[in-house]
Design a protein around this motif. Structure first.
Motif, PDB file in Angstrom:
ATOM      1  N   ALA A 153       0.836  -1.200   0.000  1.00  0.00           N
ATOM      2  CA  ALA A 153       0.000   0.000   0.000  1.00  0.00           C
ATOM      3  C   ALA A 153       0.873   1.253   0.000  1.00  0.00           C
ATOM      4  CB  ALA A 153      -0.936  -0.010   1.209  1.00  0.00           C
ATOM      5  N   THR A 154       1.971   1.219   0.739  1.00  0.00           N
ATOM      6  CA  THR A 154       2.898   2.347   0.747  1.00  0.00           C
ATOM      7  C   THR A 154       3.527   2.542  -0.628  1.00  0.00           C
ATOM      8  OG1 THR A 154       3.375   1.928   3.072  1.00  0.00           O
ATOM      9  CG2 THR A 154       4.929   3.312   1.893  1.00  0.00           C
ATOM     10  N   LEU A 155       3.907   1.451  -1.283  1.00  0.00           N
ATOM     11  CA  LEU A 155       4.438   1.543  -2.647  1.00  0.00           C
ATOM     12  C   LEU A 155       3.398   2.105  -3.608  1.00  0.00           C
ATOM     13  CD1 LEU A 155       6.475  -1.761  -3.063  1.00  0.00           C
ATOM     14  CD2 LEU A 155       7.344   0.562  -3.263  1.00  0.00           C
ATOM     15  N   PHE A 156       2.149   1.711  -3.443  1.00  0.00           N
ATOM     16  CA  PHE A 156       1.072   2.200  -4.299  1.00  0.00           C
ATOM     17  C   PHE A 156       0.908   3.710  -4.143  1.00  0.00           C
ATOM     18  CE2 PHE A 156      -3.489   3.096  -4.913  1.00  0.00           C
ATOM     19  CZ  PHE A 156      -3.613   2.734  -6.248  1.00  0.00           C
ATOM     20  N   VAL A 157       0.897   4.168  -2.892  1.00  0.00           N
ATOM     21  CA  VAL A 157       0.762   5.605  -2.645  1.00  0.00           C
ATOM     22  C   VAL A 157       1.972   6.356  -3.198  1.00  0.00           C
ATOM     23  CG1 VAL A 157       0.683   7.343  -0.806  1.00  0.00           C
ATOM     24  CG2 VAL A 157      -0.771   5.327  -0.671  1.00  0.00           C
ATOM     25  N   GLY A 158       3.165   5.807  -3.006  1.00  0.00           N
ATOM     26  CA  GLY A 158       4.367   6.443  -3.551  1.00  0.00           C
ATOM     27  C   GLY A 158       4.352   6.491  -5.066  1.00  0.00           C
ATOM     28  N   GLY A 159       3.822   5.468  -5.704  1.00  0.00           N
ATOM     29  CA  GLY A 159       3.719   5.460  -7.167  1.00  0.00           C
ATOM     30  C   GLY A 159       2.747   6.494  -7.674  1.00  0.00           C
ATOM     31  N   ILE A 160       1.637   6.642  -6.974  1.00  0.00           N
ATOM     32  CA  ILE A 160       0.663   7.667  -7.375  1.00  0.00           C
ATOM     33  C   ILE A 160       1.256   9.060  -7.160  1.00  0.00           C
ATOM     34  CG2 ILE A 160      -1.564   8.658  -6.747  1.00  0.00           C
ATOM     35  CD1 ILE A 160      -2.720   6.026  -6.949  1.00  0.00           C
ATOM     36  N   ASP A 161       1.972   9.221  -6.036  1.00  0.00           N
ATOM     37  CA  ASP A 161       2.621  10.520  -5.780  1.00  0.00           C
ATOM     38  C   ASP A 161       3.634  10.857  -6.872  1.00  0.00           C
ATOM     39  OD1 ASP A 161       1.172  10.907  -3.497  1.00  0.00           O
ATOM     40  OD2 ASP A 161       2.802  10.421  -2.105  1.00  0.00           O
ATOM     41  N   SER A 162       4.398   9.879  -7.285  1.00  0.00           N
ATOM     42  CA  SER A 162       5.401  10.156  -8.324  1.00  0.00           C
ATOM     43  C   SER A 162       4.747  10.395  -9.683  1.00  0.00           C
ATOM     44  CB  SER A 162       6.418   9.017  -8.413  1.00  0.00           C
ATOM     45  OG  SER A 162       5.803   7.838  -8.857  1.00  0.00           O
ATOM     46  N   ALA A 163       3.580   9.809  -9.915  1.00  0.00           N
ATOM     47  CA  ALA A 163       2.876  10.066 -11.173  1.00  0.00           C
ATOM     48  C   ALA A 163       2.416  11.514 -11.257  1.00  0.00           C
ATOM     49  CB  ALA A 163       1.681   9.130 -11.304  1.00  0.00           C
ATOM     50  N   PHE A 164       2.092  12.103 -10.117  1.00  0.00           N
ATOM     51  CA  PHE A 164       1.672  13.506 -10.083  1.00  0.00           C
ATOM     52  C   PHE A 164       2.818  14.453  -9.727  1.00  0.00           C
ATOM     53  CE2 PHE A 164      -2.462  11.379  -9.315  1.00  0.00           C
ATOM     54  CZ  PHE A 164      -3.121  11.857 -10.434  1.00  0.00           C
ATOM     55  N   ASN A 165       4.052  13.939  -9.772  1.00  0.00           N
ATOM     56  CA  ASN A 165       5.254  14.727  -9.485  1.00  0.00           C
ATOM     57  C   ASN A 165       5.189  15.416  -8.124  1.00  0.00           C
ATOM     58  OD1 ASN A 165       6.492  14.052 -11.922  1.00  0.00           O
ATOM     59  ND2 ASN A 165       5.427  15.704 -12.999  1.00  0.00           N
ATOM     60  N   ALA A 166       4.721  14.708  -7.120  1.00  0.00           N
ATOM     61  CA  ALA A 166       4.632  15.270  -5.774  1.00  0.00           C
ATOM     62  C   ALA A 166       6.004  15.263  -5.122  1.00  0.00           C
ATOM     63  CB  ALA A 166       3.659  14.457  -4.924  1.00  0.00           C
ATOM     64  N   GLY A 190       8.721  14.473  -2.421  1.00  0.00           N
ATOM     65  CA  GLY A 190       8.951  13.383  -1.472  1.00  0.00           C
ATOM     66  C   GLY A 190       8.401  12.036  -1.915  1.00  0.00           C
ATOM     67  N   ALA A 191       8.024  11.922  -3.167  1.00  0.00           N
ATOM     68  CA  ALA A 191       7.466  10.652  -3.642  1.00  0.00           C
ATOM     69  C   ALA A 191       8.519   9.545  -3.633  1.00  0.00           C
ATOM     70  CB  ALA A 191       6.893  10.814  -5.048  1.00  0.00           C
ATOM     71  N   SER A 192       9.757   9.914  -3.951  1.00  0.00           N
ATOM     72  CA  SER A 192      10.805   8.891  -3.951  1.00  0.00           C
ATOM     73  C   SER A 192      11.082   8.386  -2.539  1.00  0.00           C
ATOM     74  CB  SER A 192      12.085   9.440  -4.578  1.00  0.00           C
ATOM     75  OG  SER A 192      12.579  10.517  -3.812  1.00  0.00           O
ATOM     76  N   THR A 193      10.891   9.239  -1.542  1.00  0.00           N
ATOM     77  CA  THR A 193      11.054   8.803  -0.150  1.00  0.00           C
ATOM     78  C   THR A 193       9.984   7.788   0.221  1.00  0.00           C
ATOM     79  OG1 THR A 193      11.951  10.973   0.412  1.00  0.00           O
ATOM     80  CG2 THR A 193      11.193   9.602   2.238  1.00  0.00           C
ATOM     81  N   VAL A 194       8.751   8.039  -0.203  1.00  0.00           N
ATOM     82  CA  VAL A 194       7.654   7.114   0.095  1.00  0.00           C
ATOM     83  C   VAL A 194       7.884   5.780  -0.595  1.00  0.00           C
ATOM     84  CG1 VAL A 194       5.160   6.745  -0.101  1.00  0.00           C
ATOM     85  CG2 VAL A 194       6.027   8.997   0.487  1.00  0.00           C
ATOM     86  N   VAL A 195       8.366   5.811  -1.823  1.00  0.00           N
ATOM     87  CA  VAL A 195       8.662   4.566  -2.537  1.00  0.00           C
ATOM     88  C   VAL A 195       9.794   3.818  -1.842  1.00  0.00           C
ATOM     89  CG1 VAL A 195       9.526   3.606  -4.709  1.00  0.00           C
ATOM     90  CG2 VAL A 195       7.786   5.377  -4.752  1.00  0.00           C
ATOM     91  N   GLY A 196      10.817   4.541  -1.400  1.00  0.00           N
ATOM     92  CA  GLY A 196      11.915   3.901  -0.658  1.00  0.00           C
ATOM     93  C   GLY A 196      11.440   3.270   0.636  1.00  0.00           C
ATOM     94  N   LEU A 197      10.542   3.952   1.355  1.00  0.00           N
ATOM     95  CA  LEU A 197       9.970   3.376   2.573  1.00  0.00           C
ATOM     96  C   LEU A 197       9.151   2.126   2.251  1.00  0.00           C
ATOM     97  CD1 LEU A 197       8.809   6.585   4.481  1.00  0.00           C
ATOM     98  CD2 LEU A 197      10.710   5.089   5.071  1.00  0.00           C
ATOM     99  N   GLY A 198       8.470   2.144   1.115  1.00  0.00           N
ATOM    100  CA  GLY A 198       7.698   0.970   0.701  1.00  0.00           C
ATOM    101  C   GLY A 198       8.594  -0.233   0.458  1.00  0.00           C
ATOM    102  N   TRP A 199       9.713  -0.020  -0.226  1.00  0.00           N
ATOM    103  CA  TRP A 199      10.634  -1.126  -0.477  1.00  0.00           C
ATOM    104  C   TRP A 199      11.297  -1.607   0.816  1.00  0.00           C
ATOM    105  CZ3 TRP A 199       9.833  -4.047  -4.250  1.00  0.00           C
ATOM    106  CH2 TRP A 199       9.424  -3.562  -5.487  1.00  0.00           C
ATOM    107  N   GLY A 200      11.599  -0.686   1.713  1.00  0.00           N
ATOM    108  CA  GLY A 200      12.124  -1.085   3.020  1.00  0.00           C
ATOM    109  C   GLY A 200      11.113  -1.923   3.792  1.00  0.00           C
TER     110      GLY A 200
END
Length: 148
Positions: free
Chosen positions: A52-65, A67-77
């Motif tokens: 779910a964290t990866l999903f939110v990070g992916g949506i954030d990066s799609a909208f160029n938000a 800190g999106a890469s931080t959320v994706v990194g937390l998802g992978w962690g």
């Protein structure tokens, strides 16, 4: 034809059996199993939370938000440490003390590096690791024969 009445064998000896629910040995013997089960369940839910964290990070990066890469990194962690928690929870059944310590360490690292949703389940896994460590002293591993 007369049948003798059925009687139970005499089990009135006062020595408690190993694994007797009335003794403290029973609680300690099964405590590491409970810790392993809790660790596995927490790891499975942690994987879903990490996805779910990866999903939110992916949506954030799609909208160029920001800190999106931080959320994706937390998802992978979260994915990494949740899978590690599942493995440690399964190994608790064979080696309760060592795997319990590994379960506690992976829970702490997963809570820090996995994001806030994953941290909830890593707290549950931490409890499972503590139960495994406490229950390890009641666990007597069967002696192994040396190869001759």
């Amino acid at each position: 034809m007369h049948q003798a009445p059925l009687t139970r064998p005499d089990t009135s000896d006062s020595t408690p059996k190993t694994g007797d629910p009335k003794t403290n040995n029973f609680k300690e013997k099964n405590m590491h199993k409970a810790g392993g089960i809790i660790g596995i369940i927490a790891g499975v839910f942690g994987v879903f939370a990490a996805l779910a964290t990866l999903f939110v990070g992916g949506i954030d990066s799609a909208f160029n938000a920001d800190g999106a890469s931080t959320v994706v990194g937390l998802g992978w962690g979260g994915v990494l440490f949740s899978f590690l928690t599942i493995v440690c929870g399964a190994v608790v059944f064979a080696k309760p003390k060592g795997a319990g310590i590994a379960l506690v360490i992976s829970s702490i690292l997963g809570a820090v590096l996995g994001g806030s949703i994953v941290a909830i389940f890593m707290a549950l896994s931490l409890i499972g690791g503590i139960l495994a460590i406490i229950g390890a002293k009641g666990y007597a591993q069967a002696p192994t024969r040396a190869a001759s």
